[in-house]
Design an enzyme around this catalytic site. Sequence first.
Site, PDB file in Angstrom:
ATOM      1  N   GLU A 200     -40.747 -23.841   5.271  1.00 20.08           N
ATOM      2  CA  GLU A 200     -42.028 -23.342   4.776  1.00 20.08           C
ATOM      3  C   GLU A 200     -43.177 -24.124   5.403  1.00 20.08           C
ATOM      4  OE1 GLU A 200     -41.814 -23.918   0.584  1.00 20.08           O
ATOM      5  OE2 GLU A 200     -42.278 -26.057   0.677  1.00 20.08           O
ATOM      6  N   GLU A 275     -42.918 -27.106 -10.531  1.00 25.89           N
ATOM      7  CA  GLU A 275     -43.624 -27.956  -9.579  1.00 25.89           C
ATOM      8  C   GLU A 275     -44.520 -27.109  -8.686  1.00 25.89           C
ATOM      9  OE1 GLU A 275     -41.280 -30.837  -7.600  1.00 25.89           O
ATOM     10  OE2 GLU A 275     -40.449 -31.620  -9.468  1.00 25.89           O
ATOM     11  N   GLU A 292     -40.993 -25.172  -6.829  1.00 27.70           N
ATOM     12  CA  GLU A 292     -39.668 -24.992  -7.408  1.00 27.70           C
ATOM     13  C   GLU A 292     -39.759 -25.211  -8.909  1.00 27.70           C
ATOM     14  OE1 GLU A 292     -36.841 -28.047  -6.378  1.00 27.70           O
ATOM     15  OE2 GLU A 292     -38.427 -29.521  -6.079  1.00 27.70           O
ATOM     16  N   ASN A 294     -37.597 -27.129 -11.908  1.00 30.68           N
ATOM     17  CA  ASN A 294     -36.492 -28.008 -12.271  1.00 30.68           C
ATOM     18  C   ASN A 294     -36.066 -27.661 -13.691  1.00 30.68           C
ATOM     19  OD1 ASN A 294     -36.353 -29.613  -9.869  1.00 30.68           O
ATOM     20  ND2 ASN A 294     -38.287 -30.536 -10.494  1.00 30.68           N
ATOM     21  N   PHE A 352     -39.046 -50.791   3.045  1.00 29.11           N
ATOM     22  CA  PHE A 352     -38.493 -50.066   1.897  1.00 29.11           C
ATOM     23  C   PHE A 352     -36.999 -49.785   2.054  1.00 29.11           C
ATOM     24  CE2 PHE A 352     -42.998 -49.095   2.023  1.00 29.11           C
ATOM     25  CZ  PHE A 352     -43.383 -49.313   0.714  1.00 29.11           C
TER      26      PHE A 352
END
Length: 673
Positions: A200, A275, A292, A294, A352
């Site tokens: 997308e 979301e 989406e 959830n 990280f």
Amino acid sequence: MFKKILIANRGEIACRVIKTAKKMGIATVAVYSDADARAPFVKMADEAVHIGPPPANESYLLADKIIAACKETGAEAVHPGYGFLSERASFVEELEKNDIAFIGPPPNAIAAMGDKIESKKLALEAGVNVVPGFVGEINDTDHAVEISNDIGYPVMMKASAGGGGKGMRLAYSEKDVREGFEATKREGLNSFGDDRVFIEKFIEDPRHIEIQILGDKHGNIVYLNERECSIQRRHQKVVEEAPSPFVTPKMRKAMGEQCVALSAAVDYHSAGTVELIVSGADTTGESFYFLEMNTRLQVEHPVTEAITGVDLVEQMIRVAAGEKLPMTQDDIGIDGWAIENRVYAEDPYRGFLPSTGRLVEYHPPLEGWTDDGQANGRRGVDGVRVDDGVYHGGEVSIYYDPMIAKLITWGKTRDEAADKQIAALDAFQLEGLGHNIDFLSALMQHARFRSGEMTTGFIAEEYPEGFDGAPASEELLRNLAAISAFAGAAHADRARRVDNQLGDQLDPPSQWQVKIGDSIQMVELSEDGIDVDGQEVDLSAEYTPGDKLIETKFGDETLFVKISKTTTGFAMNTRGAKFEVRVLPASIAQHAVHMIEKIPPDLSKYLLCPMPGLLVALHVGEGDKVEEGQPLAVVEAMKMENILRAEKNGVVKSVEAKQGDSLAVDAVILELE
């Protein structure tokens, strides 16, 4: 109402569900793998059933073992938490066949919304705004390139069954698509058993907003405002807050009503989250798109609980038992502001990289759950709440998600909630593995975060060279100098008392030189107080050598500082940064200039494994020429693939590891000539 429920999950979310069940007078059953035998959630539950070895696909993902545990213990219902089986329609259907209630939505809603491709088609049919993209099946890499060219770059490639930031790749060019498409498929297959991918358009300057939905089995659905989840790293949420500083009342109503309509279209009940992606460049607030849904409880649900007063876990249980919602849309308000920070086992000072190991020290700022009324429970103590599932001396395993805890703060205003985060993070004692507490504190202090002007690119934009600690103000450095001299004097005083080695009459030095980075300050201690470079400092503190956390006061301001002794001073940690502090009596400090500096060895000719992980691909062999930036190897850690690239041009001298090897951190993979 159910008399006994089973929690088909682990860690902090299992603890969270058990707490509410206990409050409701419902007995609980935990299921656990070998790795979780001593975990807090196992001890908290009334009963516990062992279901297998550590890998999730041999324990927590096995529906038949969960159902067998229900039958063994007489559990009438299952709460799935998030992840694992929480969004698997086939699991719900199997529970129904065995007359076991599912504390969640119906299987048809899970199936419809759990597949990102099918959910977009449904959203389109329901009149919901969706991001432009391709929602069919993609044949191969060439097909993916063709689709991406048609949509226009940048594009996002996502695993259809993905979630939690896994199985996602951002592509700015055809090269990126060709390099990342197969990796996206593999991550989808490895993590979710589904290698389908959709593509997308990537929205520029995007903000991630989500709407909390709650429905019952009687057709009632409400939305409990929004959460802002724009602070993300590699598409994994790091900070969440409610409400959003960007969303207006008009936007909130439009988003909420559209999300309720979408939920009604699939006969949704229980808690769920829709979301949305919003263009931060759109001042009208009308350009929001469906991403989406959830069909489960979200990790970040506590911030919604804090501002609405609704215990979402309790409502999920009541809805599953057939009760009607006790509130209407008009009853949903916004009380104050809440922020959640996710404390991860990852080292921000090393890019990280994931970190695993034992929690040598684990003391959160507030431990335990309060029972002084529901509001206190939802907001913790003094607006600070910790949701966790680990313990002092426990281990963060390689088999599961790297989240250690969730730190939630509530305040009357956004600034108050953020200030409470900073103070609580300072008091959060965690040792034994890499963690992101400093980074979270830096985010809370960042001027751009404070302004509310953030997008999902915030971390990449504000920390393009990585993280090396939050900047320290002159005032903070001055205060740390005062604490250092105070602590240095305490150690000197103890030394003179050990077997009278230095004589009873020898007082600790009163003048000290404190060096923090490039800052050098002279500190004088006297009965009248403390002076730093001739400026009086109003310090109030207690410190005994060996203390690991000092609570200090500078006037009316409280400052928590983590401290440990080093050869020439202290290692300190506060306000989102580490400080190596040299503390010397003034009479000795003048000689420090003659000390020879230790130069670290050059390791640039080695490709080192940056984290514990599995070597899934090795692209070069002995004698091969490599160029700077060239992919050399792929290491999988925490179910994520990490591409290791050459830092300079060279020739491979030797290869020390092979594909399939499990590597420790800093293990040598190959050496360049």
